[in-house]
Scaffold this motif. Structure first.
Motif, PDB file in Angstrom:
ATOM      1  N   ASP A  25       7.333  -8.774  -8.014  1.00  0.00           N
ATOM      2  CA  ASP A  25       8.568  -9.093  -7.306  1.00  0.00           C
ATOM      3  C   ASP A  25       8.684  -8.378  -5.962  1.00  0.00           C
ATOM      4  O   ASP A  25       9.606  -8.649  -5.197  1.00  0.00           O
ATOM      5  CB  ASP A  25       9.790  -8.722  -8.159  1.00  0.00           C
ATOM      6  CG  ASP A  25       9.892  -9.557  -9.416  1.00  0.00           C
ATOM      7  OD1 ASP A  25       9.557 -10.760  -9.354  1.00  0.00           O
ATOM      8  OD2 ASP A  25      10.295  -9.007 -10.456  1.00  0.00           O
ATOM      9  N   GLY A  26       7.800  -7.414  -5.715  1.00  0.00           N
ATOM     10  CA  GLY A  26       7.852  -6.666  -4.462  1.00  0.00           C
ATOM     11  C   GLY A  26       9.010  -5.694  -4.378  1.00  0.00           C
ATOM     12  O   GLY A  26       9.418  -5.313  -3.285  1.00  0.00           O
ATOM     13  N   ASP A  27       9.525  -5.264  -5.560  1.00  0.00           N
ATOM     14  CA  ASP A  27      10.680  -4.362  -5.522  1.00  0.00           C
ATOM     15  C   ASP A  27      10.425  -2.998  -6.159  1.00  0.00           C
ATOM     16  O   ASP A  27      11.358  -2.222  -6.343  1.00  0.00           O
ATOM     17  CB  ASP A  27      11.911  -5.027  -6.136  1.00  0.00           C
ATOM     18  CG  ASP A  27      11.729  -5.416  -7.594  1.00  0.00           C
ATOM     19  OD1 ASP A  27      10.653  -5.163  -8.170  1.00  0.00           O
ATOM     20  OD2 ASP A  27      12.675  -5.988  -8.164  1.00  0.00           O
ATOM     21  N   ASN A  56      12.139   5.074   1.556  1.00  0.00           N
ATOM     22  CA  ASN A  56      12.730   4.143   2.508  1.00  0.00           C
ATOM     23  C   ASN A  56      11.606   3.720   3.448  1.00  0.00           C
ATOM     24  O   ASN A  56      10.455   4.130   3.273  1.00  0.00           O
ATOM     25  CB  ASN A  56      13.934   4.759   3.230  1.00  0.00           C
ATOM     26  CG  ASN A  56      13.588   5.976   4.058  1.00  0.00           C
ATOM     27  OD1 ASN A  56      12.429   6.301   4.283  1.00  0.00           O
ATOM     28  ND2 ASN A  56      14.609   6.672   4.530  1.00  0.00           N
ATOM     29  N   ARG A  57      11.910   2.894   4.411  1.00  0.00           N
ATOM     30  CA  ARG A  57      10.855   2.396   5.305  1.00  0.00           C
ATOM     31  C   ARG A  57      10.151   3.542   6.016  1.00  0.00           C
ATOM     32  O   ARG A  57       8.927   3.559   6.132  1.00  0.00           O
ATOM     33  CB  ARG A  57      11.451   1.412   6.315  1.00  0.00           C
ATOM     34  CG  ARG A  57      11.801   0.070   5.689  1.00  0.00           C
ATOM     35  CD  ARG A  57      12.647  -0.790   6.645  1.00  0.00           C
ATOM     36  NE  ARG A  57      12.963  -2.083   6.080  1.00  0.00           N
ATOM     37  CZ  ARG A  57      13.952  -2.314   5.213  1.00  0.00           C
ATOM     38  NH1 ARG A  57      14.721  -1.323   4.783  1.00  0.00           N
ATOM     39  NH2 ARG A  57      14.163  -3.532   4.752  1.00  0.00           N
ATOM     40  N   ALA A 103       8.004  -5.739   5.640  1.00  0.00           N
ATOM     41  CA  ALA A 103       9.102  -6.701   5.541  1.00  0.00           C
ATOM     42  C   ALA A 103       9.020  -7.515   4.250  1.00  0.00           C
ATOM     43  O   ALA A 103      10.034  -8.027   3.779  1.00  0.00           O
ATOM     44  CB  ALA A 103       9.080  -7.631   6.750  1.00  0.00           C
ATOM     45  N   ALA A 104       7.839  -7.635   3.667  1.00  0.00           N
ATOM     46  CA  ALA A 104       7.665  -8.413   2.440  1.00  0.00           C
ATOM     47  C   ALA A 104       8.259  -7.713   1.216  1.00  0.00           C
ATOM     48  O   ALA A 104       8.470  -8.348   0.184  1.00  0.00           O
ATOM     49  CB  ALA A 104       6.173  -8.685   2.202  1.00  0.00           C
ATOM     50  N   LEU A 105       8.536  -6.416   1.322  1.00  0.00           N
ATOM     51  CA  LEU A 105       9.095  -5.675   0.193  1.00  0.00           C
ATOM     52  C   LEU A 105      10.585  -5.943   0.060  1.00  0.00           C
ATOM     53  O   LEU A 105      11.268  -6.258   1.033  1.00  0.00           O
ATOM     54  CB  LEU A 105       8.847  -4.176   0.384  1.00  0.00           C
ATOM     55  CG  LEU A 105       7.385  -3.756   0.381  1.00  0.00           C
ATOM     56  CD1 LEU A 105       7.246  -2.289   0.765  1.00  0.00           C
ATOM     57  CD2 LEU A 105       6.733  -4.031  -0.959  1.00  0.00           C
ATOM     58  N   LYS A 106      11.084  -5.803  -1.159  1.00  0.00           N
ATOM     59  CA  LYS A 106      12.510  -6.005  -1.425  1.00  0.00           C
ATOM     60  C   LYS A 106      13.187  -4.639  -1.519  1.00  0.00           C
ATOM     61  O   LYS A 106      13.028  -3.919  -2.499  1.00  0.00           O
ATOM     62  CB  LYS A 106      12.703  -6.802  -2.712  1.00  0.00           C
ATOM     63  CG  LYS A 106      12.212  -8.222  -2.577  1.00  0.00           C
ATOM     64  CD  LYS A 106      12.402  -9.005  -3.846  1.00  0.00           C
ATOM     65  CE  LYS A 106      11.806 -10.397  -3.684  1.00  0.00           C
ATOM     66  NZ  LYS A 106      11.675 -11.087  -4.959  1.00  0.00           N
ATOM     67  N   ASP A 114      16.551  -2.175  -1.599  1.00  0.00           N
ATOM     68  CA  ASP A 114      17.905  -2.272  -2.159  1.00  0.00           C
ATOM     69  C   ASP A 114      18.934  -2.167  -1.026  1.00  0.00           C
ATOM     70  O   ASP A 114      18.576  -2.064   0.156  1.00  0.00           O
ATOM     71  CB  ASP A 114      18.128  -1.249  -3.277  1.00  0.00           C
ATOM     72  CG  ASP A 114      18.245   0.196  -2.815  1.00  0.00           C
ATOM     73  OD1 ASP A 114      18.386   0.455  -1.595  1.00  0.00           O
ATOM     74  OD2 ASP A 114      18.211   1.086  -3.673  1.00  0.00           O
ATOM     75  N   ALA A 115      20.201  -2.210  -1.387  1.00  0.00           N
ATOM     76  CA  ALA A 115      21.289  -2.208  -0.402  1.00  0.00           C
ATOM     77  C   ALA A 115      21.291  -0.959   0.472  1.00  0.00           C
ATOM     78  O   ALA A 115      21.782  -0.991   1.602  1.00  0.00           O
ATOM     79  CB  ALA A 115      22.634  -2.354  -1.112  1.00  0.00           C
ATOM     80  N   GLU A 116      20.737   0.142  -0.035  1.00  0.00           N
ATOM     81  CA  GLU A 116      20.665   1.390   0.734  1.00  0.00           C
ATOM     82  C   GLU A 116      19.342   1.516   1.491  1.00  0.00           C
ATOM     83  O   GLU A 116      19.053   2.564   2.071  1.00  0.00           O
ATOM     84  CB  GLU A 116      20.839   2.612  -0.182  1.00  0.00           C
ATOM     85  CG  GLU A 116      22.269   2.813  -0.673  1.00  0.00           C
ATOM     86  CD  GLU A 116      22.612   1.887  -1.835  1.00  0.00           C
ATOM     87  OE1 GLU A 116      21.758   1.701  -2.726  1.00  0.00           O
ATOM     88  OE2 GLU A 116      23.722   1.326  -1.835  1.00  0.00           O
ATOM     89  N   GLY A 117      18.520   0.470   1.443  1.00  0.00           N
ATOM     90  CA  GLY A 117      17.232   0.510   2.137  1.00  0.00           C
ATOM     91  C   GLY A 117      16.175   1.291   1.383  1.00  0.00           C
ATOM     92  O   GLY A 117      15.243   1.810   1.993  1.00  0.00           O
ATOM     93  N   MET A 118      16.311   1.367   0.072  1.00  0.00           N
ATOM     94  CA  MET A 118      15.380   2.125  -0.764  1.00  0.00           C
ATOM     95  C   MET A 118      14.556   1.194  -1.647  1.00  0.00           C
ATOM     96  O   MET A 118      14.961   0.073  -1.943  1.00  0.00           O
ATOM     97  CB  MET A 118      16.139   3.082  -1.684  1.00  0.00           C
ATOM     98  CG  MET A 118      17.000   4.088  -0.995  1.00  0.00           C
ATOM     99  SD  MET A 118      15.993   5.287  -0.123  1.00  0.00           S
ATOM    100  CE  MET A 118      17.247   6.042   0.865  1.00  0.00           C
TER     101      MET A 118
END
Length: 133
Positions: free
Chosen positions: A84-86, A40-41, A12-15, A17-21
Motif C-alpha cells: 500500500d506504500g504506507d 517524515n520526508r 511522492a509515491a508513499l502514503k 499520514d495527515a501529519e506527514g509521517m
C-alpha cells in the motif's frame, strides 16, 4: 512540500499520514524487528543521503539520528515499502547490537505471559553507561 520533494517520484509515491509521517520498522539481518519509529520526508531523505537511519522524534519534534547519543547507529542496507506504500521496512545493521534505550537488543522485549507483560530479553548494557554525559 519542497521542490526537492516534488522531483522525487519515489517519495511522492508513499502514503504519508495527515501529519506527514510514515511508520518505519527496523529489522536486523537475523530478521528480528528491533525498532519501530516514524519518518517524515526530511528524515527519509536524510536516511537515503547518509546511509544511517534518521527518524522523526515526535516527543522532541525534531530529526532523530538513531545513535546520536548512544553510539548505536543503524546502517541501512535496504528500504522497502509494503504493497500500500504506507509503511517502510528498513533492513539495518545495528551497530553495537543494542537498539533500545533500555540497553536491550530490541525495543520489543516485553512478552505477554498470562495477564502480565514480562521482560523476556536481557539488558545488555546499563542505560546509565550508554547515556552518561
Amino acid at each position: 512540500m519542497s521542490d526537492l520533494d516534488n522531483s522525487l517520484s519515489w517519495l511522492a509515491a508513499l502514503k504519508w499520514d495527515a501529519e506527514g509521517m510514515i511508520p518505519a520498522i527496523a529489522q536486523d539481518a537475523s530478521g528480528r524487528v528491533v525498532m519501530f519509529a516514524y519518518m517524515n520526508r526530511e528524515s527519509l531523505l536524510e536516511t537515503v543521503r547518509c546511509g544511517n537511519a534518521v527518524y522523526w522524534s515526535r516527543s522532541r519534534q525534531r530529526l532523530w539520528r538513531k545513535g546520536e547519543e548512544s553510539g548505536h547507529f543503524q546502517k541501512v542496507r535496504s528500504i522497502r515499502t509494503d504493497c500500500d506504500g504506507d509503511v517502510l521496512l528498513l533492513a539495518i545493521e545495528q551497530v553495537g547490537g543494542i537498539a533500545c534505550h533500555t540497553g536491550r537488543e530490541s525495543c520489543f522485549f516485553n512478552e505477554l505471559q498470562g495477564e502480565l507483560w514480562v521482560p523476556a530479553d536481557p539488558v545488555l548494557k546499563d542505560p546509565k553507561e550508554i547515556y552518561a554525559k
